[in-house]
Structures are given as C-alpha cells and as structure tokens.
Write an enzyme that holds these catalytic residues in place. Structure first.
Site, mmCIF file in Angstrom:
data_model
loop_
_atom_site.group_PDB
_atom_site.id
_atom_site.type_symbol
_atom_site.label_atom_id
_atom_site.label_comp_id
_atom_site.label_asym_id
_atom_site.label_seq_id
_atom_site.Cartn_x
_atom_site.Cartn_y
_atom_site.Cartn_z
ATOM 1 N N SER A 46 4.664 2.116 -4.985
ATOM 2 C CA SER A 46 4.596 0.660 -5.096
ATOM 3 C C SER A 46 4.279 0.075 -3.723
ATOM 4 C CB SER A 46 5.951 0.146 -5.596
ATOM 5 O OG SER A 46 5.822 -1.139 -6.151
ATOM 6 N N PRO A 47 3.478 -0.993 -3.671
ATOM 7 C CA PRO A 47 3.146 -1.570 -2.359
ATOM 8 C C PRO A 47 4.405 -2.021 -1.623
ATOM 9 C CG PRO A 47 2.413 -2.999 -4.169
ATOM 10 C CD PRO A 47 2.839 -1.716 -4.781
ATOM 11 N N CYS A 76 5.510 -3.599 2.230
ATOM 12 C CA CYS A 76 5.216 -4.069 3.587
ATOM 13 C C CYS A 76 5.977 -3.241 4.610
ATOM 14 C CB CYS A 76 5.654 -5.516 3.747
ATOM 15 S SG CYS A 76 4.551 -6.663 2.942
ATOM 16 N N ALA A 98 1.065 -5.024 0.919
ATOM 17 C CA ALA A 98 0.308 -6.270 0.825
ATOM 18 C C ALA A 98 -0.575 -6.376 2.065
ATOM 19 C CB ALA A 98 1.270 -7.454 0.755
ATOM 20 N N GLN A 134 -3.510 -3.132 -1.896
ATOM 21 C CA GLN A 134 -3.055 -4.399 -2.477
ATOM 22 C C GLN A 134 -3.578 -5.542 -1.605
ATOM 23 O OE1 GLN A 134 1.075 -5.855 -2.353
ATOM 24 N NE2 GLN A 134 0.974 -6.121 -4.565
ATOM 25 N N TYR A 143 3.949 -15.564 -3.823
ATOM 26 C CA TYR A 143 2.881 -15.722 -2.840
ATOM 27 C C TYR A 143 1.765 -16.572 -3.443
ATOM 28 C CZ TYR A 143 5.670 -12.304 -0.382
ATOM 29 O OH TYR A 143 6.719 -11.678 0.236
ATOM 30 N N ARG A 195 -1.204 -7.415 -9.805
ATOM 31 C CA ARG A 195 0.270 -7.466 -9.905
ATOM 32 C C ARG A 195 0.691 -8.890 -10.201
ATOM 33 N NH1 ARG A 195 5.179 -4.734 -6.428
ATOM 34 N NH2 ARG A 195 4.652 -3.052 -7.863
ATOM 35 N N GLY A 244 9.173 2.175 -5.722
ATOM 36 C CA GLY A 244 9.260 1.568 -4.396
ATOM 37 C C GLY A 244 10.296 2.246 -3.535
ATOM 38 N N ARG A 245 11.528 1.732 -3.599
ATOM 39 C CA ARG A 245 12.560 2.190 -2.662
ATOM 40 C C ARG A 245 12.860 3.675 -2.762
ATOM 41 N NH1 ARG A 245 16.482 -2.344 -4.575
ATOM 42 N NH2 ARG A 245 15.209 -1.903 -6.402
HETATM 43 C C1 FNR Z 1 8.517 -4.432 -1.380
HETATM 44 N N1 FNR Z 1 7.849 -4.951 -2.481
HETATM 45 C C2 FNR Z 1 6.547 -5.382 -2.345
HETATM 46 N N2 FNR Z 1 5.843 -5.751 -3.438
HETATM 47 C C3 FNR Z 1 4.524 -6.051 -3.347
HETATM 48 O O1 FNR Z 1 3.894 -6.363 -4.363
HETATM 49 N N3 FNR Z 1 3.901 -6.019 -2.125
HETATM 50 C C4 FNR Z 1 4.551 -5.684 -0.987
HETATM 51 O O2 FNR Z 1 3.948 -5.595 0.087
HETATM 52 C C5 FNR Z 1 5.932 -5.404 -1.087
HETATM 53 N N4 FNR Z 1 6.690 -5.085 0.029
HETATM 54 C C6 FNR Z 1 7.919 -4.512 -0.107
HETATM 55 C C7 FNR Z 1 8.562 -3.957 1.002
HETATM 56 C C8 FNR Z 1 9.768 -3.277 0.840
HETATM 57 C C9 FNR Z 1 10.408 -2.630 2.038
HETATM 58 C C10 FNR Z 1 10.365 -3.202 -0.435
HETATM 59 C C11 FNR Z 1 11.665 -2.456 -0.639
HETATM 60 C C12 FNR Z 1 9.763 -3.795 -1.516
HETATM 61 C C13 FNR Z 1 8.397 -4.771 -3.845
HETATM 62 C C14 FNR Z 1 8.177 -3.332 -4.324
HETATM 63 O O3 FNR Z 1 6.782 -3.030 -4.433
HETATM 64 C C15 FNR Z 1 8.825 -3.083 -5.687
HETATM 65 O O4 FNR Z 1 8.201 -3.900 -6.624
HETATM 66 C C16 FNR Z 1 10.325 -3.380 -5.665
HETATM 67 O O5 FNR Z 1 10.933 -2.786 -4.539
HETATM 68 C C17 FNR Z 1 11.008 -2.890 -6.934
HETATM 69 O O6 FNR Z 1 10.796 -1.495 -7.108
HETATM 70 P P1 FNR Z 1 11.904 -0.399 -6.680
HETATM 71 O O7 FNR Z 1 12.100 -0.498 -5.202
HETATM 72 O O8 FNR Z 1 13.159 -0.727 -7.435
HETATM 73 O O9 FNR Z 1 11.282 0.910 -7.077
#
Ligand code: FNR
Length: 366
Positions: free
Chosen positions: A22-23, A25, A58, A100, A185, A233, A328-329
């Site tokens: 998952s994207p 930052c 992103a 993304q 956003y 997204r 993601g995490r």
């Molecule tokens: C994110 N998330 C996020 N989403 C997105 O669309 N673009 C981004 O750049 C980011 N940046 C970002 C940074 C960090 C450190 C985290 C933890 C999360 C949200 C992420 O992509 C995801 O949708 C959520 O974290 C939920 O999924 P998980 O972590 O439960 O698997």
C-alpha cells in the site's frame, strides 16, 4: 495454489500475485522531491519480499501538492530519472512497479509526522495550499495553513500536472499509475460536499463534484498506454453519517463512471477528510466497502486496512471480496510479508523455493 498467490492480468500487465504494498509516505527526500537511497532500499526490499505490486508513496504532481517539503515528487524529468533505477530493480525481482500520483490540496504544507504534523506557514518554509472552498476547511490538526481557493487556472493546472506526471511515470518505468483521490487530499476534497462548497461547475451536484477527478482520470488515461493498468484510490466513505457527506453509494456510482473512463481497479480506502469521522478499526476494517464496490460494479477492486495475515488476505481473494489486497503497516513490520505468505500458503517446499528469490532459497525449510 492459494488464490492470494495466483496471477492477475490487467490489460497486458501480469501481476505475479495479489499482494500489493500500500502507498506509504516516507517523508525522506531532501526537500526537492527527488527519490533517495531510502526509497531504493525501502521499495526494493518489499519487491525482494515477494509483493506482486510495489506502489510508491503519494508522489506529488506539483510542488504545492506535497504534504511536507520532504515528500516524493514527479514534476520534472530529473524526478523521473531518480525513480528509474528503483522501477528497474522492482521489475528485476519479478514485481510490478506502481506509482501513486497525488496532490495534497488543503492538507499540504505540514511538518513531518515525527515533527508534529502541523501546518507550516509560508514564512516558515511552507506554502499557500489549494482548496476547493477555503471556508469549509476542517482543520484536522493544528492551525489552518494559508489557503487559496482553486480558480479555473488552478484546476486546469492540476489536470495538466497529472497528465505530465503520468508521462514522466512512464519514462521512469512504472507499469501501474494510481490516482490518489482519497484521505481528504485535493481530489477527495472536491468529491465530498463537506469540503466542496463551490457553486460553479465543480461543486454542488454529484456530477459537478466528481468532475475534477473525471477530468484528471481522462487526462491520465489519455497518455497512460492502453496496455497498462490505471488504478484510483478512493475513500469509500467520509464516515460522517450525521451530515451530508461522501458515502458508499456515491462511491459505487463513481466507480462505474471511472470504469467507463478506462480505470481498471478501484483501491477502496476510507476517511481522512474530517476530524469528526467515526471510523472503525481492526482487522479488515475497510473490506466491507471494497466488497460493496466489487459486488455492485464491474470493476476490479483492492481491499486495504487491517490486513496482516496471509490466511486472512487469501480468504479475501478466495471469497470474492477483493481482487488484490493492499498491505500497509504489516509491510513496515515485515518487508518479507510476500515470502511469508508463500511459506504459509504453499505446502510443497519446492513450490515455496520457486517463489522465493534464488539468493534466499537455502533458507526454505526442506
Ligand atoms: C499511509 N497511508 C497512505 N495512503 C495513501 O494512499 N498514500 C500514502 O502516501 C499513504 N501514506 C502512509 C504512510 C504511512 C506510514 C502509513 C502507515 C499509512 C495509508 C496506507 O496506504 C493504508 O491505507 C493504511 O495504513 C491502512 O492499511 P494497513 O496499514 O492497515 O495495512
């Protein structure tokens, strides 16, 4: 073979399994938007770690669309050149590189999370940020940034920036482009009546509020090759039941419109628009939204949120709740989540070894 580990063909791109990074930052540029060694190692590790798709964080289509000065960007040829070795490495591992494309709108110009995530004013190294309707800005945290209501030139500028960023993403070697229209956003700010109070062609009715996203997607699809997939997204809901807001019914209608414009997959996240959101959490917390979009439309969907276990991810694909799973995490905790999934879901050690990098095969238990 487990459904999670099966290939997925979108247009002419074959994705080796249903697991996507998952994207996320990283705020790890040197305030110029150029990719650094951090991005190479961070994204590269997840490709080694067995993700079918490695999606960048992103990536800002113009400088004022960054959340912080340290965000990744793709507004010049130099930015594309800095990303190219990364896409090459991801591809060499058999993964599919995705980018993304983002504009932070009125959530731009902040300090990094570990610096408090507070708005940075123009005299503190921040900048004036773009908003559909300044008066409707709900301060998520801290003071308001310096706001500028998007006029016709700004709107055209955003569309042009997305188009140019897509061309550069192609030059940089990306296989998938994802338009970020979630999490409060810019594009989500136009979609939701909570933040969009405009009275021109870009505000009011569903058609008007979705116009900017449709125009962005049209511009991107125009330059993104017909053989390559395009994702969007969205936030499936604002999680604000008590007021007129963006919800799952509108998301399903939007998904149909986007599919008609050539979008191949809707990546269904949620929220991020307003501090009073009442969002659930825990395992699979956004999956019901993805499932609604998948069942109610003909477009492929990605599920994300609280997905941490291979068996859990596999069940989502097997039971038809999603076409891909974005993690993601858990990918921050375990860069090798994809290899772990292969180990957990395959029975035959030879099948496991086949899906692991050759360099790591001696670690497969035989
Ligand atoms: C994110 N998330 C996020 N989403 C997105 O669309 N673009 C981004 O750049 C980011 N940046 C970002 C940074 C960090 C450190 C985290 C933890 C999360 C949200 C992420 O992509 C995801 O949708 C959520 O974290 C939920 O999924 P998980 O972590 O439960 O698997």
């Amino acid at each position: 073979m487990a459904d999670l580990l099966s290939t997925l063909s979108l247009r002419e791109t074959e994705i080796p399994n249903r697991i996507a990074v998952s994207p996320m930052c990283q705020y790890s540029c040197k305030s110029d938007g150029l990719a650094t060694d951090w991005h190479q190692v961070h994204l590269g590790s997840r490709a080694v770690g067995g993700a079918g798709i490695v999606m960048t964080e992103a990536t800002a289509v113009e400088p004022r669309g960054r959340i912080t000065p340290y965000d990744l960007g793709i507004w010049s040829d130099e930015h594309a050149a800095a990303l190219e070795p990364i896409t090459e490495f991801i591809r060499d591992q058999g993964s599919v590189p995705g980018i993304q494309l983002a504009h932070a709108g009125h959530k731009a110009s902040k300090t990094r999370p570990w610096e408090g995530n507070v708005p940075k004013q123009p005299d503190e190294g921040g900048w004036e940020v773009l908003s559909p309707s300044p008066s409707a800005y709900p301060p998520f945290d801290g003071d308001r940034p310096a706001l500028c209501k998007a006029d016709a030139d700004d709107i055209q500028g955003v569309i042009d920036a997305y188009r140019a960023a897509s061309e550069r993403s192609l030059e940089a070697g990306f296989e998938i482009a994802e338009v970020h229209a979630a999490h409060g956003y810019l594009l989500h700010e136009f979609l939701s009546p909570v933040t969009n109070r405009r009275t021109d062609n870009y505000g009011g009715s569903f058609e008007n509020r979705t116009r900017l996203l449709r125009e962005v997607v049209t511009a991107v699809r125009d330059v993104w090759p017909a053989e390559k997939p395009l994702f969007v997204r969205i936030s499936g809901t604002d999680w604000l039941e008590v007021r007129e807001s963006w919800n799952i019914e509108q998301s399903m209608r939007l998904a149909d419109d986007l599919a008609r414009l050539g979008v191949d997959l809707i990546d269904v996240s949620s929220g991020g628009l307003h501090p009073e959101q009442e969002a659930p959490g825990g395992p699979n917390f956004q999956v019901p939204l993805a499932e609604r979009v998948r069942r109610g439309t003909d477009v492929a969907v990605g599920a994300v949120g609280g997905i941490t276990e291979p068996q859990q991810a596999d069940a989502l694909v097997r039971n038809g709740r999603a076409d891909i799973v974005l993690v993601g995490r858990e990918f921050l905790r375990d860069p090798y989540f994809g290899l772990r999934a292969v180990g957990d879901l395959e029975r035959d050690p030879d099948d496991i070894a086949e899906q692991w990098p050759v360099q790591y095969r001696r670690a497969v238990n035989k």
